[in-house]
Design a protein around this motif. Structure first.
Motif, PDB file in Angstrom:
ATOM      1  N   LYS A 151     -27.543  99.538  78.880  1.00  0.00           N
ATOM      2  CA  LYS A 151     -27.883  98.489  77.953  1.00  0.00           C
ATOM      3  C   LYS A 151     -28.361  97.209  78.384  1.00  0.00           C
ATOM      4  O   LYS A 151     -28.964  96.492  77.886  1.00  0.00           O
ATOM      5  CB  LYS A 151     -27.101  98.706  76.994  1.00  0.00           C
ATOM      6  N   LYS A 152     -27.937  97.057  79.449  1.00  0.00           N
ATOM      7  CA  LYS A 152     -28.170  95.543  80.030  1.00  0.00           C
ATOM      8  C   LYS A 152     -29.519  95.690  80.605  1.00  0.00           C
ATOM      9  O   LYS A 152     -29.997  94.480  80.903  1.00  0.00           O
ATOM     10  CB  LYS A 152     -27.108  95.179  81.300  1.00  0.00           C
ATOM     11  N   LEU A 153     -30.016  96.831  81.182  1.00  0.00           N
ATOM     12  CA  LEU A 153     -31.293  96.883  81.725  1.00  0.00           C
ATOM     13  C   LEU A 153     -32.293  97.424  80.761  1.00  0.00           C
ATOM     14  O   LEU A 153     -33.454  97.523  81.109  1.00  0.00           O
ATOM     15  CB  LEU A 153     -30.937  97.645  82.998  1.00  0.00           C
ATOM     16  N   VAL A 154     -32.151  98.087  79.858  1.00  0.00           N
ATOM     17  CA  VAL A 154     -32.981  98.575  78.887  1.00  0.00           C
ATOM     18  C   VAL A 154     -32.721  98.074  77.235  1.00  0.00           C
ATOM     19  O   VAL A 154     -31.352  98.179  76.876  1.00  0.00           O
ATOM     20  CB  VAL A 154     -32.611 100.218  78.848  1.00  0.00           C
ATOM     21  N   ASN A 155     -33.797  97.514  76.785  1.00  0.00           N
ATOM     22  CA  ASN A 155     -33.738  97.020  75.564  1.00  0.00           C
ATOM     23  C   ASN A 155     -33.566  97.806  74.301  1.00  0.00           C
ATOM     24  O   ASN A 155     -32.865  97.932  73.338  1.00  0.00           O
ATOM     25  CB  ASN A 155     -35.057  96.057  75.401  1.00  0.00           C
ATOM     26  N   THR A 156     -34.387  99.257  74.405  1.00  0.00           N
ATOM     27  CA  THR A 156     -34.173 100.064  73.346  1.00  0.00           C
ATOM     28  C   THR A 156     -33.774 101.282  73.940  1.00  0.00           C
ATOM     29  O   THR A 156     -34.357 101.739  74.830  1.00  0.00           O
ATOM     30  CB  THR A 156     -35.731 100.275  72.625  1.00  0.00           C
ATOM     31  N   LYS A 166     -42.484 106.860  76.957  1.00  0.00           N
ATOM     32  CA  LYS A 166     -43.030 105.664  76.365  1.00  0.00           C
ATOM     33  C   LYS A 166     -43.389 104.487  77.661  1.00  0.00           C
ATOM     34  O   LYS A 166     -42.422 104.586  78.584  1.00  0.00           O
ATOM     35  CB  LYS A 166     -41.900 105.079  75.530  1.00  0.00           C
ATOM     36  N   PRO A 167     -44.243 103.656  77.661  1.00  0.00           N
ATOM     37  CA  PRO A 167     -44.291 102.646  78.728  1.00  0.00           C
ATOM     38  C   PRO A 167     -43.160 101.799  78.853  1.00  0.00           C
ATOM     39  O   PRO A 167     -43.141 101.335  80.045  1.00  0.00           O
ATOM     40  CB  PRO A 167     -45.594 101.972  78.179  1.00  0.00           C
ATOM     41  N   GLY A 233     -25.134  99.130  88.381  1.00  0.00           N
ATOM     42  CA  GLY A 233     -26.422  98.455  87.671  1.00  0.00           C
ATOM     43  C   GLY A 233     -27.773  98.742  88.271  1.00  0.00           C
ATOM     44  O   GLY A 233     -28.658  97.828  88.160  1.00  0.00           O
ATOM     45  N   GLU A 234     -27.643  99.769  89.308  1.00  0.00           N
ATOM     46  CA  GLU A 234     -29.017  99.782  89.973  1.00  0.00           C
ATOM     47  C   GLU A 234     -30.283 100.866  89.127  1.00  0.00           C
ATOM     48  O   GLU A 234     -31.140 101.003  89.621  1.00  0.00           O
ATOM     49  CB  GLU A 234     -28.708 100.283  91.260  1.00  0.00           C
ATOM     50  N   ILE A 235     -29.541 101.366  88.331  1.00  0.00           N
ATOM     51  CA  ILE A 235     -30.379 102.564  87.651  1.00  0.00           C
ATOM     52  C   ILE A 235     -30.333 102.123  86.007  1.00  0.00           C
ATOM     53  O   ILE A 235     -29.299 102.511  85.381  1.00  0.00           O
ATOM     54  CB  ILE A 235     -29.895 103.914  87.693  1.00  0.00           C
ATOM     55  N   PRO A 236     -31.670 102.034  85.445  1.00  0.00           N
ATOM     56  CA  PRO A 236     -31.591 101.874  84.133  1.00  0.00           C
ATOM     57  C   PRO A 236     -31.214 103.036  83.270  1.00  0.00           C
ATOM     58  O   PRO A 236     -30.485 102.884  82.432  1.00  0.00           O
ATOM     59  CB  PRO A 236     -33.006 101.439  83.729  1.00  0.00           C
ATOM     60  N   ILE A 237     -31.723 104.180  83.702  1.00  0.00           N
ATOM     61  CA  ILE A 237     -31.491 105.224  82.701  1.00  0.00           C
ATOM     62  C   ILE A 237     -31.503 106.550  83.761  1.00  0.00           C
ATOM     63  O   ILE A 237     -32.539 106.736  84.666  1.00  0.00           O
ATOM     64  CB  ILE A 237     -32.768 105.727  81.767  1.00  0.00           C
ATOM     65  N   TRP A 238     -30.383 107.252  83.716  1.00  0.00           N
ATOM     66  CA  TRP A 238     -29.906 108.558  84.583  1.00  0.00           C
ATOM     67  C   TRP A 238     -29.952 109.389  83.508  1.00  0.00           C
ATOM     68  O   TRP A 238     -29.244 109.683  82.564  1.00  0.00           O
ATOM     69  CB  TRP A 238     -28.741 108.055  85.230  1.00  0.00           C
ATOM     70  N   ILE A 239     -30.814 110.682  83.760  1.00  0.00           N
ATOM     71  CA  ILE A 239     -30.794 111.843  83.119  1.00  0.00           C
ATOM     72  C   ILE A 239     -29.815 112.790  84.062  1.00  0.00           C
ATOM     73  O   ILE A 239     -30.072 113.206  84.933  1.00  0.00           O
ATOM     74  CB  ILE A 239     -32.166 112.556  83.064  1.00  0.00           C
ATOM     75  N   GLY A 240     -28.462 112.762  83.395  1.00  0.00           N
ATOM     76  CA  GLY A 240     -27.350 113.323  84.126  1.00  0.00           C
ATOM     77  C   GLY A 240     -26.621 114.154  83.368  1.00  0.00           C
ATOM     78  O   GLY A 240     -26.898 114.536  82.126  1.00  0.00           O
ATOM     79  N   TYR A 241     -25.099 113.964  83.552  1.00  0.00           N
ATOM     80  CA  TYR A 241     -24.329 114.702  82.946  1.00  0.00           C
ATOM     81  C   TYR A 241     -23.417 113.839  81.941  1.00  0.00           C
ATOM     82  O   TYR A 241     -23.006 112.766  82.450  1.00  0.00           O
ATOM     83  CB  TYR A 241     -23.261 115.434  83.716  1.00  0.00           C
ATOM     84  N   GLU A 242     -23.154 114.252  80.643  1.00  0.00           N
ATOM     85  CA  GLU A 242     -22.308 113.467  79.622  1.00  0.00           C
ATOM     86  C   GLU A 242     -21.083 112.907  80.068  1.00  0.00           C
ATOM     87  O   GLU A 242     -20.664 111.824  79.918  1.00  0.00           O
ATOM     88  CB  GLU A 242     -22.400 114.213  78.522  1.00  0.00           C
ATOM     89  N   ASN A 243     -20.551 113.823  81.025  1.00  0.00           N
ATOM     90  CA  ASN A 243     -18.974 113.422  81.317  1.00  0.00           C
ATOM     91  C   ASN A 243     -19.010 112.200  82.299  1.00  0.00           C
ATOM     92  O   ASN A 243     -18.260 111.406  82.129  1.00  0.00           O
ATOM     93  CB  ASN A 243     -18.206 114.531  81.753  1.00  0.00           C
TER      94      ASN A 243
END
Length: 356
Positions: A151-156, A166-167, A233-243
């Motif tokens: 959330k430090k790197l992604v506003n929404t 989304k863009p 803090g190098e990755i804004p969104i990681w599609i990964g595992y919940e755990n």
């Protein structure tokens, strides 16, 4: 007189032995104490591939030993594929009593005749695709595909697969290569369900991932877990595992700076299985161990280690339950069908994403 004395001593020794075996409180399931007595005669259970730092197995060992002090626990940490290889090499003189692995490896071991059927506590509650019809393997916990958002790197914070297109998420998304990693394959099925697909074809999911790349929203595709990079803090969104997200939030210091989101449309989970090894040296201890893992106590232990229990309806402590929101959109992964679609994932991703 001497015979009476010997009989008295023998009776007292038997009484002491039975007293030592007894544990306080009610049984976790009917016949638990009787099974413990048989397991105590064997004295040990050998559990393959249950590394203590993974999925909270270390705590599971401690709780098992505390309840059953007369049964020692031995384990190793081999990896799923290597576990099947080890079982096959020791086929004539098995060393393991139980084996734990990714679900696909359990199917492999069953097909090679390395396992024997056993239906533990709560077996009947599992979804059909989470248990072998002959009881040779069953799923004990699952790793659910989620969006791990810094959330430090992604506003929404995105809430759906559709949102990720989304863009505002340009150059923000990382995921693992579906051709070479188990997580990447599971993600492919999650994206597939999330975009109207099913287990007959993975094309909707592959087309979706290609759209993310075409839009420029994918930062990169990784070949190994980027957990350390995410923490830094190098990755804004990681599609990964919940755990991994829950571990980052509650254990590794990210706290409220991370959002762990189950995508609104659909997701799937990587199922992890355990089995009783055919002709293992300690069959009663194996049954005791497998039963314990599948009781409410055992399933709660997994949840405390940030992985979702496999048994539906387990009542978790409130502070643990709040980590795992209800997920009616979770689709149990059919491992047999998933294995048959592996080549389609490889070819479609290569063609649509890499243009080769």
């Amino acid at each position: 007189m001497k015979n009476k004395l010997m009989l008295f001593v023998a009776t007292m020794l038997l009484f002491v032995a039975q007293t030592a075996l007894a544990f306080d409180g009610a049984e976790l399931y009917p016949g638990e104490k009787a099974l413990y007595e048989k397991a105590a005669e064997e004295g040990m259970v050998v559990s393959f591939d249950t590394g203590p730092t993974w999925a909270n197995w270390g705590t599971m060992f401690k709780r098992f030993k505390a309840r059953y002090p007369e049964v020692e626990m031995a384990y190793n940490d081999l990896g799923s594929g290597a576990t099947v290889v080890a079982l096959e090499k020791a086929r004539r003189r098995p060393q393991a009593d139980t084996a734990y692995y990714f679900g696909a490896s359990a199917i492999d071991a069953a097909n090679k005749g390395l396992l024997t059927g056993f239906e533990p506590v709560n077996y009947e509650k599992l979804p059909d695709v989470y248990r072998d019809k002959e009881g040779r393997w069953f799923i004990v916990h699952q790793l659910t595909i989620a969006f791990l958002v810094n959330k430090k790197l992604v506003n929404t914070v995105p809430q759906s697969w559709a949102d990720l297109k989304k863009p505002e998420y340009k150059n923000a998304i990382v995921y693992l290569d579906p051709r070479s990693t188990g997580q990447g394959q599971v993600l492919s099925f999650a994206a597939n369900y999330g975009n109207g697909g099913d287990m007959s074809s993975v094309l909707p999911g592959m087309e979706y991932l290609a759209e993310l790349h075409k839009a420029g929203n994918v930062m990169r595709v990784e070949g190994t877990t980027p957990y350390a990079k995410f923490l830094k803090g190098e990755i804004p969104i990681w599609i990964g595992y919940e755990n991994d997200g829950l571990k980052a939030k509650y254990k590794d210091g990210m706290g409220d700076d991370i959002a762990v989101v189950i995508p609104r449309e659909a997701t799937v989970a990587a199922p992890y299985a355990i089995s009783m090894v055919k002709d293992g040296p300690n069959p009663n201890a194996a049954r005791l161990w497998l039963n314990f893992i599948m009781t409410d106590a055992g399933q709660t232990t997994f949840a405390e280690g940030f992985v979702r229990p496999s048994v539906p309806g387990i009542k978790l402590p409130a502070d643990i339950a709040e980590r795992f929101p209800e997920t009616p959109q979770l689709r149990p992964l059919d491992l047999h069908k998933a294995a048959g679609l592996k080549s389609e994932i490889d070819s479609a991703w290569t063609r649509l994403v890499l243009g080769k």
